[in-house]
Design a protein around this motif. Sequence first.
Motif, PDB file in Angstrom:
ATOM      1  N   ALA A   1       0.830  -1.211   0.000  1.00  0.00           N
ATOM      2  CA  ALA A   1       0.000   0.000   0.000  1.00  0.00           C
ATOM      3  C   ALA A   1       0.860   1.253   0.000  1.00  0.00           C
ATOM      4  CB  ALA A   1      -0.930  -0.025   1.212  1.00  0.00           C
ATOM      5  N   LYS A   2       1.946   1.250   0.758  1.00  0.00           N
ATOM      6  CA  LYS A   2       2.821   2.418   0.800  1.00  0.00           C
ATOM      7  C   LYS A   2       3.582   2.585  -0.514  1.00  0.00           C
ATOM      8  CE  LYS A   2       3.362   2.549   5.815  1.00  0.00           C
ATOM      9  NZ  LYS A   2       4.304   2.489   6.963  1.00  0.00           N
ATOM     10  N   ASP A   3       3.928   1.465  -1.133  1.00  0.00           N
ATOM     11  CA  ASP A   3       4.589   1.549  -2.447  1.00  0.00           C
ATOM     12  C   ASP A   3       3.660   2.159  -3.491  1.00  0.00           C
ATOM     13  OD1 ASP A   3       6.857   0.430  -1.415  1.00  0.00           O
ATOM     14  OD2 ASP A   3       6.364  -1.622  -2.034  1.00  0.00           O
ATOM     15  N   LEU A   4       2.367   1.980  -3.315  1.00  0.00           N
ATOM     16  CA  LEU A   4       1.395   2.532  -4.253  1.00  0.00           C
ATOM     17  C   LEU A   4       0.995   3.964  -3.910  1.00  0.00           C
ATOM     18  CD1 LEU A   4      -0.905  -0.595  -4.718  1.00  0.00           C
ATOM     19  CD2 LEU A   4       0.757   0.321  -6.346  1.00  0.00           C
ATOM     20  N   GLY A   5       1.634   4.543  -2.892  1.00  0.00           N
ATOM     21  CA  GLY A   5       1.416   5.944  -2.584  1.00  0.00           C
ATOM     22  C   GLY A   5       0.584   6.222  -1.351  1.00  0.00           C
ATOM     23  N   ALA A   6       0.143   5.206  -0.640  1.00  0.00           N
ATOM     24  CA  ALA A   6      -0.671   5.423   0.560  1.00  0.00           C
ATOM     25  C   ALA A   6       0.205   5.864   1.725  1.00  0.00           C
ATOM     26  CB  ALA A   6      -1.429   4.156   0.916  1.00  0.00           C
ATOM     27  N   ASN A   7      -0.269   6.823   2.508  1.00  0.00           N
ATOM     28  CA  ASN A   7       0.438   7.202   3.725  1.00  0.00           C
ATOM     29  C   ASN A   7       0.008   6.280   4.862  1.00  0.00           C
ATOM     30  OD1 ASN A   7      -2.109   8.142   4.517  1.00  0.00           O
ATOM     31  ND2 ASN A   7      -1.648  10.243   3.888  1.00  0.00           N
ATOM     32  N   ASP A   8       0.524   6.530   6.054  1.00  0.00           N
ATOM     33  CA  ASP A   8       0.237   5.646   7.192  1.00  0.00           C
ATOM     34  C   ASP A   8      -1.247   5.626   7.526  1.00  0.00           C
ATOM     35  OD1 ASP A   8       2.899   4.993   7.416  1.00  0.00           O
ATOM     36  OD2 ASP A   8       3.332   6.560   8.903  1.00  0.00           O
ATOM     37  N   ARG A   9      -1.896   6.787   7.468  1.00  0.00           N
ATOM     38  CA  ARG A   9      -3.321   6.857   7.815  1.00  0.00           C
ATOM     39  C   ARG A   9      -4.170   6.083   6.820  1.00  0.00           C
ATOM     40  NH1 ARG A   9      -7.668  10.222   6.676  1.00  0.00           N
ATOM     41  NH2 ARG A   9      -6.370  11.490   5.279  1.00  0.00           N
ATOM     42  N   HIS A  10      -3.909   6.261   5.530  1.00  0.00           N
ATOM     43  CA  HIS A  10      -4.681   5.556   4.523  1.00  0.00           C
ATOM     44  C   HIS A  10      -4.408   4.051   4.568  1.00  0.00           C
ATOM     45  CE1 HIS A  10      -5.113   9.630   2.691  1.00  0.00           C
ATOM     46  NE2 HIS A  10      -6.297   9.148   2.363  1.00  0.00           N
ATOM     47  N   ALA A  11      -3.165   3.678   4.816  1.00  0.00           N
ATOM     48  CA  ALA A  11      -2.838   2.255   4.912  1.00  0.00           C
ATOM     49  C   ALA A  11      -3.562   1.606   6.087  1.00  0.00           C
ATOM     50  CB  ALA A  11      -1.326   2.069   5.055  1.00  0.00           C
ATOM     51  N   PHE A  12      -3.679   2.359   7.183  1.00  0.00           N
ATOM     52  CA  PHE A  12      -4.394   1.811   8.340  1.00  0.00           C
ATOM     53  C   PHE A  12      -5.877   1.672   8.050  1.00  0.00           C
ATOM     54  CE2 PHE A  12      -6.916   2.642  12.168  1.00  0.00           C
ATOM     55  CZ  PHE A  12      -6.507   1.577  12.968  1.00  0.00           C
ATOM     56  N   LEU A  13      -6.480   2.715   7.460  1.00  0.00           N
ATOM     57  CA  LEU A  13      -7.918   2.698   7.216  1.00  0.00           C
ATOM     58  C   LEU A  13      -8.310   1.726   6.118  1.00  0.00           C
ATOM     59  CD1 LEU A  13      -8.750   6.524   7.445  1.00  0.00           C
ATOM     60  CD2 LEU A  13      -9.160   4.755   9.163  1.00  0.00           C
ATOM     61  N   ARG A  14      -7.458   1.552   5.117  1.00  0.00           N
ATOM     62  CA  ARG A  14      -7.791   0.708   3.968  1.00  0.00           C
ATOM     63  C   ARG A  14      -7.353  -0.743   4.129  1.00  0.00           C
ATOM     64  NH1 ARG A  14     -11.211   3.115   0.107  1.00  0.00           N
ATOM     65  NH2 ARG A  14     -10.838   5.358   0.119  1.00  0.00           N
ATOM     66  N   ILE A  15      -6.319  -0.985   4.926  1.00  0.00           N
ATOM     67  CA  ILE A  15      -5.765  -2.336   5.032  1.00  0.00           C
ATOM     68  C   ILE A  15      -5.918  -2.895   6.450  1.00  0.00           C
ATOM     69  CG2 ILE A  15      -3.751  -3.786   4.697  1.00  0.00           C
ATOM     70  CD1 ILE A  15      -4.769  -2.550   2.129  1.00  0.00           C
ATOM     71  N   THR A  16      -5.291  -2.232   7.419  1.00  0.00           N
ATOM     72  CA  THR A  16      -5.205  -2.796   8.777  1.00  0.00           C
ATOM     73  C   THR A  16      -6.567  -2.907   9.436  1.00  0.00           C
ATOM     74  OG1 THR A  16      -3.007  -1.810   9.005  1.00  0.00           O
ATOM     75  CG2 THR A  16      -4.093  -2.560  11.015  1.00  0.00           C
ATOM     76  N   LEU A  17      -7.324  -1.830   9.419  1.00  0.00           N
ATOM     77  CA  LEU A  17      -8.616  -1.833  10.108  1.00  0.00           C
ATOM     78  C   LEU A  17      -9.592  -2.846   9.518  1.00  0.00           C
ATOM     79  CD1 LEU A  17     -10.372  -0.639  12.309  1.00  0.00           C
ATOM     80  CD2 LEU A  17     -11.045   1.179  10.727  1.00  0.00           C
ATOM     81  N   PRO A  18      -9.786  -2.897   8.193  1.00  0.00           N
ATOM     82  CA  PRO A  18     -10.716  -3.906   7.653  1.00  0.00           C
ATOM     83  C   PRO A  18     -10.292  -5.333   7.948  1.00  0.00           C
ATOM     84  CG  PRO A  18     -10.293  -2.211   6.022  1.00  0.00           C
ATOM     85  CD  PRO A  18      -9.318  -1.970   7.130  1.00  0.00           C
ATOM     86  N   LEU A  19      -8.983  -5.613   7.857  1.00  0.00           N
ATOM     87  CA  LEU A  19      -8.520  -6.978   8.096  1.00  0.00           C
ATOM     88  C   LEU A  19      -8.567  -7.358   9.580  1.00  0.00           C
ATOM     89  CD1 LEU A  19      -5.487  -7.263   5.645  1.00  0.00           C
ATOM     90  CD2 LEU A  19      -7.793  -8.203   5.406  1.00  0.00           C
ATOM     91  N   SER A  20      -8.653  -6.354  10.453  1.00  0.00           N
ATOM     92  CA  SER A  20      -8.743  -6.651  11.879  1.00  0.00           C
ATOM     93  C   SER A  20     -10.186  -6.744  12.370  1.00  0.00           C
ATOM     94  CB  SER A  20      -8.011  -5.576  12.691  1.00  0.00           C
ATOM     95  OG  SER A  20      -8.620  -4.306  12.517  1.00  0.00           O
ATOM     96  N   LEU A  21     -11.147  -6.538  11.476  1.00  0.00           N
ATOM     97  CA  LEU A  21     -12.556  -6.587  11.881  1.00  0.00           C
ATOM     98  C   LEU A  21     -12.975  -7.930  12.476  1.00  0.00           C
ATOM     99  CD1 LEU A  21     -14.494  -4.523   9.191  1.00  0.00           C
ATOM    100  CD2 LEU A  21     -14.063  -3.961  11.579  1.00  0.00           C
ATOM    101  N   PRO A  22     -12.496  -9.084  11.966  1.00  0.00           N
ATOM    102  CA  PRO A  22     -12.864 -10.344  12.645  1.00  0.00           C
ATOM    103  C   PRO A  22     -12.482 -10.373  14.115  1.00  0.00           C
ATOM    104  CG  PRO A  22     -11.936 -10.801  10.496  1.00  0.00           C
ATOM    105  CD  PRO A  22     -11.743  -9.335  10.728  1.00  0.00           C
TER     106      PRO A  22
END
Length: 262
Positions: free
Chosen positions: A162-183
């Motif tokens: 995600a960071k290689d594609l231009g996402a910053n820490d906030r966007h990476a958290f909201l788009r990747i970490t948070l959804p995958l931690s929903l279970p």
Amino acid sequence: MRFSRKTLGIPYAVFLLLFVVAPLLVLFYYAFTNGQGQFTLLNLTGFFTDPNTVGTLFYSFVLALTTTAVCLLLAYPTAYILTTGRLKKNSVVIMIFIMPMWINFSLRITALKEILDLIEGNLAYYPFLNSVIGMTYDFLPFMILPIYNTLAKMDGSLIEAAKDLGANDRHAFLRITLPLSLPGIISGVSMVLLPAMTNYVVLDMLYNSTYIMGSLIGSYFAAYNWHGGSMIALILLGIICLFNLINDDDRGETVKTGGALL
């Protein structure tokens, strides 16, 4: 003598029949009968028409939701720091959160009561706040562990991509970490919300005279009103089953959609 898998499952099946199915049948019998053993729906309609029971249900929901929200606000940053930080002794920190669970429940709440009494002077002034603090103290490890386990199993290369594609820490958290931690969040919420609706021991020990669902059921049985108490217990059981079914559906959708959920 050769045992098959079905044969080895017989003791467990007998256990379920004696200690799960049989008590549920007794519960259904008392819930839908009156004192003469006749079928009736008055226990069901009486629950939803009695301001006392409806008010207790509402108060239980508010208390449980507040406790769950506080636990989630405390648990998620803690689990996130443990999985993404550079702590050398993560296992030691996790053990610190788990250790209170090894101590007797009554002793823990008694110690907390003394601390709150020292700070407030009179626990009767803030009964709702003290109940939330007590339940948060009791259920917080049940929220931390599922979230921590989910975050620990997450593939770190997804964040790097995600960071290689231009996402910053906030966007990476909201788009990747948070959804995958929903279970993990859903599991933690179910492990806190449902017990918090019925755990009246904390309220009693912290001098909260307000009833919640657990104490209300106990009061009905203490007054030998088994029919009304059974109906309340059955309604609460239905709410728990419905919540678990919703959680299963949400968990399945989360696994399928992954990081695209948000």
